[in-house]
Design a protein around this motif. Structure first.
Motif, short mmCIF file in Angstrom:
data_model
loop_
_atom_site.label_atom_id
_atom_site.label_comp_id
_atom_site.label_asym_id
_atom_site.label_seq_id
_atom_site.Cartn_x
_atom_site.Cartn_y
_atom_site.Cartn_z
N ASP A 28 -10.23 -8.35 17.52
CA ASP A 28 -10.97 -7.43 18.37
C ASP A 28 -11.20 -6.06 17.72
O ASP A 28 -12.27 -5.49 17.85
N LEU A 29 -10.17 -5.54 17.06
CA LEU A 29 -10.27 -4.19 16.49
C LEU A 29 -10.62 -4.19 15.01
O LEU A 29 -10.81 -3.13 14.42
N LYS A 30 -10.65 -5.37 14.39
CA LYS A 30 -11.02 -5.52 12.97
C LYS A 30 -10.10 -4.73 12.05
O LYS A 30 -10.51 -4.23 11.01
N LEU A 31 -8.83 -4.63 12.43
CA LEU A 31 -7.79 -4.02 11.60
C LEU A 31 -7.05 -5.18 10.94
O LEU A 31 -6.23 -5.84 11.57
N ASN A 32 -7.36 -5.43 9.69
CA ASN A 32 -6.91 -6.66 9.04
C ASN A 32 -5.72 -6.52 8.13
O ASN A 32 -5.37 -7.47 7.41
N ALA A 33 -5.06 -5.39 8.10
CA ALA A 33 -3.90 -5.24 7.21
C ALA A 33 -2.75 -6.13 7.64
O ALA A 33 -2.18 -6.83 6.82
N ALA A 34 -2.39 -6.10 8.92
CA ALA A 34 -1.31 -6.96 9.40
C ALA A 34 -1.76 -8.41 9.24
O ALA A 34 -2.87 -8.76 9.60
N LYS A 35 -0.89 -9.22 8.67
CA LYS A 35 -1.25 -10.60 8.35
C LYS A 35 -0.53 -11.60 9.24
O LYS A 35 0.58 -11.35 9.70
N PHE A 36 -1.16 -12.76 9.44
CA PHE A 36 -0.49 -13.88 10.08
C PHE A 36 0.25 -14.63 8.98
O PHE A 36 -0.36 -15.10 8.02
N GLY A 37 1.56 -14.67 9.09
CA GLY A 37 2.35 -15.38 8.09
C GLY A 37 2.95 -16.65 8.65
O GLY A 37 2.61 -17.75 8.23
N CYS A 38 3.82 -16.49 9.62
CA CYS A 38 4.53 -17.65 10.15
C CYS A 38 4.28 -17.87 11.64
O CYS A 38 4.44 -18.97 12.14
N GLY A 39 3.93 -16.81 12.37
CA GLY A 39 3.73 -16.92 13.80
C GLY A 39 5.03 -17.04 14.58
O GLY A 39 5.01 -17.25 15.79
N LEU A 40 6.16 -16.88 13.89
CA LEU A 40 7.47 -17.04 14.52
C LEU A 40 8.35 -15.80 14.42
O LEU A 40 9.52 -15.85 14.80
N GLY A 41 7.83 -14.71 13.86
CA GLY A 41 8.63 -13.51 13.69
C GLY A 41 9.70 -13.66 12.63
O GLY A 41 10.75 -13.01 12.71
N GLN A 42 9.46 -14.49 11.64
CA GLN A 42 10.46 -14.72 10.61
C GLN A 42 10.07 -14.20 9.23
O GLN A 42 10.91 -14.17 8.34
N CYS A 43 8.81 -13.78 9.05
CA CYS A 43 8.41 -13.34 7.71
C CYS A 43 8.08 -11.85 7.64
O CYS A 43 8.24 -11.25 6.60
N GLY A 44 7.60 -11.26 8.72
CA GLY A 44 7.32 -9.84 8.75
C GLY A 44 5.95 -9.42 8.26
O GLY A 44 5.63 -8.24 8.25
N ALA A 45 5.11 -10.37 7.86
CA ALA A 45 3.77 -10.02 7.36
C ALA A 45 2.93 -9.32 8.43
O ALA A 45 2.01 -8.58 8.11
N CYS A 46 3.27 -9.52 9.69
CA CYS A 46 2.51 -8.96 10.80
C CYS A 46 3.10 -7.66 11.35
O CYS A 46 2.64 -7.16 12.37
N THR A 47 4.10 -7.11 10.69
CA THR A 47 4.81 -5.94 11.22
C THR A 47 3.90 -4.74 11.41
O THR A 47 3.16 -4.35 10.50
N VAL A 48 3.97 -4.15 12.60
CA VAL A 48 3.30 -2.89 12.92
C VAL A 48 4.35 -2.02 13.62
O VAL A 48 5.43 -2.50 13.95
N LEU A 49 4.02 -0.76 13.84
CA LEU A 49 4.92 0.11 14.57
C LEU A 49 4.42 0.29 16.00
O LEU A 49 3.23 0.50 16.22
N VAL A 50 5.33 0.17 16.93
CA VAL A 50 5.05 0.46 18.33
C VAL A 50 6.02 1.56 18.73
O VAL A 50 7.23 1.36 18.70
N ASP A 51 5.47 2.73 19.03
CA ASP A 51 6.29 3.91 19.31
C ASP A 51 7.32 4.12 18.20
O ASP A 51 8.51 4.32 18.47
N HIS A 52 6.89 4.02 16.96
CA HIS A 52 7.70 4.28 15.76
C HIS A 52 8.71 3.18 15.43
O HIS A 52 9.50 3.34 14.50
N THR A 53 8.72 2.09 16.17
CA THR A 53 9.66 1.00 15.94
C THR A 53 8.92 -0.21 15.38
O THR A 53 7.89 -0.61 15.94
N PRO A 54 9.42 -0.80 14.29
CA PRO A 54 8.74 -1.98 13.75
C PRO A 54 8.86 -3.17 14.70
O PRO A 54 9.94 -3.43 15.25
N VAL A 55 7.74 -3.86 14.89
CA VAL A 55 7.73 -5.07 15.71
C VAL A 55 6.90 -6.13 15.00
O VAL A 55 6.01 -5.82 14.20
N PHE A 56 7.20 -7.38 15.30
CA PHE A 56 6.40 -8.49 14.81
C PHE A 56 5.22 -8.64 15.76
O PHE A 56 5.38 -9.06 16.90
#
Length: 164
Positions: A28-56
Motif C-alpha cells: 500500500d505505501l510502496k516502502l520496500n526496504a523491509a523484506k519478507f523473509g520467513c513470515g514467522l518472525g524468525q529471520c528479522g528481514a522485516c524488522t521495523v521500529l514501532v515507537d522506537h522498538t524493533p518489531v517483526f
C-alpha cells in the motif's frame, strides 16, 4: 480505514486490521526496504521500529500500530543524505546479498537510540533476533560501532556550534 504514522507522514490505509504491517508497508505505501523473509518472525528481514522498538512487521497486525509511530529504513535518511546508521553500513560494506540489512539497520538504530556506546556483547545481544545468512556479522558489528561514533559527532557538533 486505518490511519498510520509512518516515517513522520500520516497515511490512510484501507486494509483488514489483521493484515500484517509488512504487507501494508510494501503493497500500500510502496516502502520496500523491509523484506519478507520467513513470515514467522524468525529471520528479522522485516524488522521495523514501532515507537522506537524493533518489531517483526510480518507478525504485527495493522490494528496494533494504529496511532503509533512506525519507522522504516526509508525514514532514516535519503539516497542523497543517508542517516548515520545507513552511512555506517555503507562505509563498512556490511551487505553481501543485502536482504537482511534493512532489518539489521532498524535494530541498530533502536539500540543506538537507547545506548550511544554499546559494547560488542550488547550489540550482539540486540542484533541476535536478526539473521544474516551471508556471514557479514563482523562487518555489521563494525557498522554499528561506526554508526555510534557518527551519531555522537552529529549530536556534539550542534552543541559546540551553539557554545560559540
Amino acid at each position: 480505514m486505518t490511519v498510520l504514522n509512518v516515517n513522520g507522514q500520516q497515511h490512510e490505509v484501507d486494509a483488514d486490521p489483521r493484515t500484517p504491517l509488512l504487507y501494508v508497508l510494501r503493497d500500500d505505501l510502496k516502502l520496500n526496504a523491509a523484506k519478507f523473509g520467513c513470515g514467522l518472525g524468525q529471520c528479522g528481514a522485516c524488522t521495523v521500529l514501532v515507537d522506537h522498538t524493533p518489531v517483526f512487521s510480518c507478525l504485527t497486525p495493522l490494528a496494533a500500530v494504529e496511532g503509533r509511530y512506525v519507522r522504516t529504513v526509508e525514514g532514516l535518511g535519503t539516497i542523497d543524505k543517508p542517516g548515520p546508521v545507513q552511512r555506517a553500513f555503507i562505509e563498512e560494506q556490511s551487505a553481501q546479498c543485502g536482504y537482511c540489512i534493512p532489518g539489521m539497520m532498524m535494530r541498530a538504530q533502536s539500540l543506538l537510540e537507547k545506548n550511544a556506546a554499546p559494547s560488542d556483547a550488547q550489540i550482539r545481544e540486540a542484533m541476535a533476533p536478526n539473521l544474516c545468512r551471508c556471514g557479514t556479522q563482523m562487518r555489521i558489528l563494525r557498522a554499528v560501532h561506526r554508526a555510534a561514533r557518527l551519531m555522537t559527532v552529529e549530536i556534539e557538533r550542534p552543541m559546540r556550534e551553539a557554545e560559540r
